[in-house]
Design an enzyme around this catalytic site. Structure first.
Site, mmCIF file in Angstrom:
data_model
loop_
_atom_site.group_PDB
_atom_site.id
_atom_site.type_symbol
_atom_site.label_atom_id
_atom_site.label_comp_id
_atom_site.label_asym_id
_atom_site.label_seq_id
_atom_site.Cartn_x
_atom_site.Cartn_y
_atom_site.Cartn_z
ATOM 1 C CB THR A 215 -15.693 -4.830 -7.153
ATOM 2 O OG1 THR A 215 -15.745 -3.406 -7.303
ATOM 3 C CG2 THR A 215 -15.938 -5.462 -8.502
ATOM 4 C CB ILE B 101 -7.832 0.149 -4.528
ATOM 5 C CG1 ILE B 101 -6.529 0.180 -3.727
ATOM 6 C CG2 ILE B 101 -8.505 -1.219 -4.399
ATOM 7 C CD1 ILE B 101 -6.724 0.001 -2.222
ATOM 8 C CE LYS C 48 -11.511 1.465 -3.774
ATOM 9 N NZ LYS C 48 -12.087 0.111 -4.027
ATOM 10 C CE1 TYR D 272 -13.806 2.013 -0.922
ATOM 11 C CE2 TYR D 272 -14.102 -0.235 -0.124
ATOM 12 C CZ TYR D 272 -14.282 0.724 -1.108
ATOM 13 O OH TYR D 272 -14.943 0.397 -2.262
#
Length: 306
Positions: free
Chosen positions: A55, A214, A172, A144
């Protein structure tokens, strides 16, 4: 400088914000807006900040910009919450360079994807990639898993093996697959943090044993995530489900439709936190119709939260 043996203090159910990177009209990083956003998010009750993630448009930032964004975030946090910096790249040396930069400006941890573009020809390839990074990392590492943007998923077997490495503290997961979350939880020790990255699954993931998330929307609706975490810690799953259904899910659907960074920035403009929703190519700002749709769901969500 932090090191990979340093612990990161997070509550049992933690909500960390996957932050946007604000830009001026000329697309340069707006550090004043970034500092304001970080402070506003912390004041909203979020447990940690994650700059330079998906993001945050990390792939559109130079090395110097990444370091500066992390530095501004760390300075604004001022020890109130941990900062886990996105340090993804496609080679081990480049990842370690980004980790070193993050450590040098005071970040507490590093969030790292598998390589993108080049797919591992065997799960052992991803394991080797992260083991080599862990061997020389100056910061604790959070994996991630985001298969839609990388060379493929991190398998439960790979994560299980990596979870035994002292430098690798959690993951995550943005696969959007509940079974994946469940397997990560089942195959890793309690000290290994399994964090949900798919906002629409936050409550379900916690029921399955995850320990927070997250999330992009944590930086847009921090109060909603604070309420969610409190309800989960209180064992009030009914209240948590209500916040998920009435507040978060409608906004998440809009971010899926219009894109996380553009939609999150439009939502923050609607909330009066940012003045601009500027993004860098290949992303584009939302048109008038899309901005109106995002504004509507944000206002409805805030009404439901209150």
């Amino acid at each position: 400088m932090s090191d990979a043996t340093t612990s990161i203090d997070l509550p049992s159910t933690a909500s960390l914000s996957a932050m946007v990177t604000p830009f001026d009209a000329d697309e340069s990083v707006d550090h004043d807006a970034l500092a304001h956003l970080a402070a506003w998010t912390i004041d909203g009750g979020i447990d940690g900040l994650v700059p330079c993630g998906t993001t945050g448009e990390f792939a559109g930032l130079t090395r110097e910009e990444r370091r500066a964004v992390i530095e501004t975030t760390v300075e604004t946090a001022d020890g109130r919450v941990p900062v886990v910096a996105g340090t993804a790249a496609t080679t081990v040396p480049d990842v370690l360079t980004f980790v070193d930069d993050a450590a040098a400006v005071g970040a507490d941890g590093a969030l790292i994807t598998p390589p993108y573009f080049h797919a591992a020809n065997d799960p052992a390839g991803n394991r080797s990639f992260f083991e080599r990074i862990a061997a020389d990392s100056a910061l604790p590492i959070y994996l991630y898993n985001i298969p839609s943007c990388t060379s493929g998923p991190l398998t439960p077997e790979t994560v299980e093996a990596l979870a035994s490495n002292d430098a690798i503290r959690g993951i995550k997961d943005t696969s959007g697959d509940f079974s994946t979350i469940e397997r990560f939880v089942a195959r890793t020790p309690d000290s290994f943090r399994v964090l949900q990255g798919y906002d629409d699954h936050f409550v379900g993931a916690q029921v399955m044993g995850a320990s927070g998330g997250i999330n992009a929307l944590a930086g847009v609706l921090p109060g909603a995530f604070q309420s969610l975490c409190g309800a989960i810690d209180d064992g009030d799953i009914g209240r948590a489900r209500g916040v998920q259904r009435d507040v978060l899910s409608p906004v998440f659907e809009a971010t899926l439709e219009y894109g996380f960074a553009p939609a999150a920035k439009a939502a923050l403009c609607e909330r009066g936190v940012l003045d601009r929703a500027t993004v860098r190519p290949p992303l584009v700002e939302l048109d008038e119709s899309a901005r109106a749709a995002v504004a509507e769901v944000v206002q409805t969500a805030l009404s439901s939260l209150n």
